[in-house]
Motif scaffolding. Structure first.
Motif, mmCIF file in Angstrom:
data_model
loop_
_atom_site.group_PDB
_atom_site.id
_atom_site.type_symbol
_atom_site.label_atom_id
_atom_site.label_comp_id
_atom_site.label_asym_id
_atom_site.label_seq_id
_atom_site.Cartn_x
_atom_site.Cartn_y
_atom_site.Cartn_z
ATOM 1 N N ALA A 42 0.841 -1.203 0.000
ATOM 2 C CA ALA A 42 0.000 0.000 0.000
ATOM 3 C C ALA A 42 0.874 1.250 0.000
ATOM 4 O O ALA A 42 0.606 2.219 -0.737
ATOM 5 C CB ALA A 42 -0.939 -0.012 1.206
ATOM 6 N N GLN A 43 1.934 1.214 0.839
ATOM 7 C CA GLN A 43 2.830 2.374 0.881
ATOM 8 C C GLN A 43 3.556 2.540 -0.455
ATOM 9 O O GLN A 43 3.726 3.653 -0.940
ATOM 10 C CB GLN A 43 3.846 2.227 2.029
ATOM 11 C CG GLN A 43 3.243 2.451 3.393
ATOM 12 C CD GLN A 43 4.292 2.261 4.510
ATOM 13 O OE1 GLN A 43 5.415 1.830 4.258
ATOM 14 N NE2 GLN A 43 3.872 2.571 5.724
ATOM 15 N N ILE A 44 3.973 1.398 -1.034
ATOM 16 C CA ILE A 44 4.649 1.464 -2.342
ATOM 17 C C ILE A 44 3.684 2.022 -3.382
ATOM 18 O O ILE A 44 4.045 2.882 -4.195
ATOM 19 C CB ILE A 44 5.194 0.080 -2.753
ATOM 20 C CG1 ILE A 44 6.409 -0.265 -1.886
ATOM 21 C CG2 ILE A 44 5.548 0.038 -4.231
ATOM 22 C CD1 ILE A 44 6.909 -1.691 -2.060
ATOM 23 N N ASP A 45 2.429 1.545 -3.387
ATOM 24 C CA ASP A 45 1.428 2.070 -4.325
ATOM 25 C C ASP A 45 1.211 3.566 -4.098
ATOM 26 O O ASP A 45 1.123 4.348 -5.053
ATOM 27 C CB ASP A 45 0.106 1.313 -4.179
ATOM 28 C CG ASP A 45 0.196 -0.118 -4.700
ATOM 29 O OD1 ASP A 45 1.159 -0.400 -5.452
ATOM 30 O OD2 ASP A 45 -0.690 -0.932 -4.342
ATOM 31 N N LEU A 46 1.105 3.913 -2.785
ATOM 32 C CA LEU A 46 0.932 5.327 -2.448
ATOM 33 C C LEU A 46 2.128 6.140 -2.933
ATOM 34 O O LEU A 46 1.961 7.185 -3.566
ATOM 35 C CB LEU A 46 0.741 5.480 -0.929
ATOM 36 C CG LEU A 46 0.549 6.911 -0.418
ATOM 37 C CD1 LEU A 46 -0.767 7.481 -0.946
ATOM 38 C CD2 LEU A 46 0.557 6.913 1.110
ATOM 39 N N LYS A 47 3.336 5.617 -2.647
ATOM 40 C CA LYS A 47 4.556 6.321 -3.077
ATOM 41 C C LYS A 47 4.636 6.385 -4.590
ATOM 42 O O LYS A 47 5.006 7.406 -5.163
ATOM 43 C CB LYS A 47 5.808 5.634 -2.512
ATOM 44 C CG LYS A 47 5.898 5.630 -1.010
ATOM 45 C CD LYS A 47 6.096 7.005 -0.456
ATOM 46 C CE LYS A 47 6.217 6.919 1.068
ATOM 47 N NZ LYS A 47 6.281 8.167 1.713
ATOM 48 N N ASN A 48 4.258 5.242 -5.241
ATOM 49 C CA ASN A 48 4.252 5.258 -6.711
ATOM 50 C C ASN A 48 3.252 6.288 -7.242
ATOM 51 O O ASN A 48 3.509 6.971 -8.227
ATOM 52 C CB ASN A 48 3.934 3.865 -7.263
ATOM 53 C CG ASN A 48 5.120 2.932 -7.161
ATOM 54 O OD1 ASN A 48 6.258 3.369 -7.054
ATOM 55 N ND2 ASN A 48 4.852 1.616 -7.185
ATOM 56 N N GLY A 49 2.077 6.366 -6.597
ATOM 57 C CA GLY A 49 1.086 7.381 -6.996
ATOM 58 C C GLY A 49 1.646 8.793 -6.801
ATOM 59 O O GLY A 49 1.482 9.667 -7.660
ATOM 60 N N ILE A 50 2.318 8.987 -5.638
ATOM 61 C CA ILE A 50 2.925 10.304 -5.375
ATOM 62 C C ILE A 50 4.013 10.592 -6.403
ATOM 63 O O ILE A 50 4.104 11.701 -6.944
ATOM 64 C CB ILE A 50 3.483 10.354 -3.935
ATOM 65 C CG1 ILE A 50 2.331 10.343 -2.918
ATOM 66 C CG2 ILE A 50 4.349 11.585 -3.733
ATOM 67 C CD1 ILE A 50 2.781 10.179 -1.474
ATOM 68 N N ILE A 51 4.841 9.543 -6.702
ATOM 69 C CA ILE A 51 5.907 9.713 -7.706
ATOM 70 C C ILE A 51 5.295 10.048 -9.052
ATOM 71 O O ILE A 51 5.775 10.945 -9.762
ATOM 72 C CB ILE A 51 6.781 8.431 -7.776
ATOM 73 C CG1 ILE A 51 7.637 8.330 -6.518
ATOM 74 C CG2 ILE A 51 7.653 8.450 -9.022
ATOM 75 C CD1 ILE A 51 8.374 7.005 -6.384
ATOM 76 N N SER A 52 4.204 9.352 -9.431
ATOM 77 C CA SER A 52 3.537 9.643 -10.719
ATOM 78 C C SER A 52 3.020 11.080 -10.732
ATOM 79 O O SER A 52 3.180 11.812 -11.722
ATOM 80 C CB SER A 52 2.372 8.679 -10.948
ATOM 81 O OG SER A 52 2.845 7.371 -11.059
ATOM 82 N N THR A 53 2.397 11.469 -9.607
ATOM 83 C CA THR A 53 1.885 12.847 -9.508
ATOM 84 C C THR A 53 3.025 13.849 -9.632
ATOM 85 O O THR A 53 2.924 14.850 -10.359
ATOM 86 C CB THR A 53 1.146 13.042 -8.170
ATOM 87 O OG1 THR A 53 0.123 12.062 -8.047
ATOM 88 C CG2 THR A 53 0.541 14.422 -8.083
ATOM 89 N N LYS A 54 4.126 13.557 -8.919
ATOM 90 C CA LYS A 54 5.281 14.464 -8.961
ATOM 91 C C LYS A 54 5.883 14.500 -10.358
ATOM 92 O O LYS A 54 6.288 15.564 -10.844
ATOM 93 C CB LYS A 54 6.349 14.041 -7.936
ATOM 94 C CG LYS A 54 5.908 14.186 -6.496
ATOM 95 C CD LYS A 54 5.625 15.625 -6.138
ATOM 96 C CE LYS A 54 5.213 15.754 -4.688
ATOM 97 N NZ LYS A 54 4.778 17.062 -4.317
ATOM 98 N N GLU A 55 5.953 13.318 -11.017
ATOM 99 C CA GLU A 55 6.470 13.288 -12.386
ATOM 100 C C GLU A 55 5.583 14.112 -13.307
ATOM 101 O O GLU A 55 6.072 14.830 -14.188
ATOM 102 C CB GLU A 55 6.580 11.847 -12.876
ATOM 103 C CG GLU A 55 7.750 11.092 -12.286
ATOM 104 C CD GLU A 55 7.791 9.635 -12.710
ATOM 105 O OE1 GLU A 55 6.779 9.134 -13.275
ATOM 106 O OE2 GLU A 55 8.833 9.002 -12.468
ATOM 107 N N GLU A 56 4.253 14.005 -13.132
ATOM 108 C CA GLU A 56 3.334 14.820 -13.937
ATOM 109 C C GLU A 56 3.545 16.299 -13.637
ATOM 110 O O GLU A 56 3.531 17.139 -14.550
ATOM 111 C CB GLU A 56 1.883 14.409 -13.653
ATOM 112 C CG GLU A 56 1.507 13.060 -14.223
ATOM 113 C CD GLU A 56 0.104 12.614 -13.813
ATOM 114 O OE1 GLU A 56 -0.621 13.409 -13.169
ATOM 115 O OE2 GLU A 56 -0.250 11.469 -14.135
ATOM 116 N N GLU A 57 3.715 16.604 -12.322
ATOM 117 C CA GLU A 57 3.979 18.003 -11.966
ATOM 118 C C GLU A 57 5.285 18.480 -12.590
ATOM 119 O O GLU A 57 5.367 19.592 -13.109
ATOM 120 C CB GLU A 57 4.049 18.159 -10.442
ATOM 121 C CG GLU A 57 2.712 18.100 -9.739
ATOM 122 C CD GLU A 57 2.850 18.241 -8.225
ATOM 123 O OE1 GLU A 57 3.908 18.737 -7.756
ATOM 124 O OE2 GLU A 57 1.916 17.840 -7.513
#
Length: 183
Positions: A42-57
């Motif tokens: 869950a944390q990895i998914d959350l971190k991956n989601g955050i990383i994806s969001t940050k990459e989009e940003e």
């Protein structure tokens, strides 16, 4: 042997107990591990989601940066163009100002010349008027002298004396044009 067998049964019982404890501990650890794995997933998914969001940003910010840089370049080009235009306008303004000052100087010279010519014209009109007055005075004087001479001639002709000859000479002097016509 019985003793050994009992002892072995006791050992087997202890081993079964210990095995049961280890199995229970193993299940507990497996459950803990699976929960940890789930939490980590869950944390990895959350971190991956955050990383994806940050990459989009980052991608969005990179696009904005590129856009801003192109706008900056365009603004710098515009600023350079405007600075060149401003320089040309400033030079033109200086040229116009100098030309305006030249025109003002010419205008002032023309004013002085106009005033001088007006004074000369006034003076000339006064001279012309004075000459007209002098001519009128001389014409009156000439008419007056002519009238006197004619009066004298008339008196002499009336007297009928020997001075007729002189009267004719005086008349010739007074009217030389008439004598030339008779001749």
């Amino acid at each position: 042997m019985l003793e050994e067998l009992q002892r072995l049964q006791a050992h087997v019982g202890v081993l079964k107990t210990r095995l049961a404890e280890f199995e229970s501990e193993n299940r507990s650890l497996s459950d803990t591990q699976s929960r940890s794995n789930e939490q980590h997933s869950a944390q990895i998914d959350l971190k991956n989601g955050i990383i994806s969001t940050k990459e989009e940003e980052i991608h969005s910010l990179t696009n904005q940066l590129n856009s801003s840089q192109s706008q900056l370049k365009q603004l710098n080009d515009d600023a350079t163009t405007l600075a060149d235009r401003y320089g040309r306008l400033e030079k033109s303004c200086t040229d116009l100002k100098n030309r305006f000052q030249e025109i003002l100087a010419e205008r002032n010279e023309l004013r002085v010349m106009k005033e001088k010519l007006q004074n000369e014209q006034r003076h000339s009109h006064q001279e012309i008027q004075a000459l007209k007055n002098e001519r009128d005075r001389l014409l009156q004087k000439n008419e007056h002298a002519k009238a006197k001479v004619e009066a004298i001639i008339q008196r002499l002709s009336i007297l009928g004396t020997a001075q007729d000859q002189h009267a004719q000479e005086i008349q010739q002097l007074a009217h030389p044009a008439e004598v030339n016509e008779e001749a």
